[in-house]
Design a protein around this motif. Structure first.
Motif, short mmCIF file in Angstrom:
data_model
loop_
_atom_site.label_atom_id
_atom_site.label_comp_id
_atom_site.label_asym_id
_atom_site.label_seq_id
_atom_site.Cartn_x
_atom_site.Cartn_y
_atom_site.Cartn_z
N GLU A 52 0.86 -1.19 0.00
CA GLU A 52 0.00 0.00 0.00
C GLU A 52 0.90 1.23 0.00
OE1 GLU A 52 -2.58 -0.39 3.37
OE2 GLU A 52 -3.54 -2.18 2.54
N THR A 53 0.26 2.39 -0.21
CA THR A 53 1.03 3.63 -0.18
C THR A 53 1.02 4.14 1.25
OG1 THR A 53 0.40 4.08 -2.44
CG2 THR A 53 1.25 5.93 -1.17
N ILE A 59 8.23 8.24 5.47
CA ILE A 59 8.20 7.34 4.31
C ILE A 59 6.91 7.56 3.51
CG2 ILE A 59 9.71 5.58 5.32
CD1 ILE A 59 7.18 3.92 5.89
N ALA A 60 6.23 8.67 3.77
CA ALA A 60 4.94 8.94 3.10
C ALA A 60 5.10 8.85 1.60
CB ALA A 60 4.43 10.31 3.51
#
Ligand code: NAG
Ligand code: NAG
Ligand code: NAG
Ligand code: NAG
Length: 177
Positions: A52-53, A59-60
């Motif tokens: 997933e993002t 680390i976004a």
């Protein structure tokens, strides 16, 4: 050429030559040292939790995948080059994350084997505890360097949800590039 001009021409191709932007598969595949019918097995599993993002600070926007619960005491192991671990069972249900070096895993009375290099494809699940595998497996560390690994016991939810991709270790297209 002036250094600034050189940098303009060289840097983009140097970046392309490495592979940070290679497409990422939808989920992580891991080699699993499991057991069936009281014997150790090697299988390649695809974890059901997909990438997933991340929206986590720091680390976004990058890819993140849930490995499920872990528990107990984690440890760091350093094995000398050429170490022979002999035949043994997994001491508990564990993630073993090889950071450097090379592990060669073989099974008694079987030609199935796995070569696990330290690095981004170095995480395996070791699940062949003595209660499910009579003979366990063999591990040697046949590289010229020290093999280092983290051992992280699974938590009470146990083995992560997965599907079996195939018998034998993950390789080729299964692995991260
Ligand atoms: C997992 O394996 C499948 C099948 O080989 C592959 O398509 C996928 O890209 C792999 N995942 C990663 C993250 O490499
Ligand atoms: C973790 O380590 C501590 C200190 O050695 C020990 O007391 C404890 O029992 C260990 N926990 C587990 C789950 O092994
Ligand atoms: C596995 O094999 C061992 C040795 O032959 C035997 O003692 C044990 O009962 C077996 N366990 C299971 C679950 O079949
Ligand atoms: C039939 C057979 O080859 N059995 C072997 C399986 O592996 C164990 C441990 O290496 C040997 O003791 C058996 O002889």
């Amino acid at each position: 050429m002036r250094p600034s001009t050189l940098a303009q021409f060289i840097l983009p191709s140097a970046i392309l030559a490495s592979t940070p932007y290679a497409p990422l598969g939808s989920t992580l595949n891991v080699t699993v040292l499991g057991a069936r019918h009281n014997r150790s097995t090697l299988e390649c599993w695809a974890l059901n939790s997909g990438f997933e993002t991340s929206d986590q600070a720091g680390i976004a926007g990058s890819s993140i995948l849930d490995l499920g619960t872990v528990g107990g005491n984690a440890s760091f192991t350093a094995l000398p080059a050429g170490f022979d671990g002999g035949r043994h069972n997994a001491p508990a249900l564990l993630w073993v994350v090889f950071l450097s070096g090379l592990a060669h895993i073989t099974l008694p009375n079987s030609t199935t084997e796995a070569w696990v290099e330290g690095g981004k494809n170095g995480a395996i699940l070791a699940l062949d505890t003595a209660d499910v595998s009579a003979l366990g497996h063999y591990t040697t560390y046949p590289s010229q360097e020290r093999t280092t690994a983290l051992q992280i016991p699974l938590g009470e939810k146990g083995v992560p949800s997965h599907r079996v991709l195939h018998m034998g270790p993950c390789k080729g297209e299964d692995l991260l590039v």
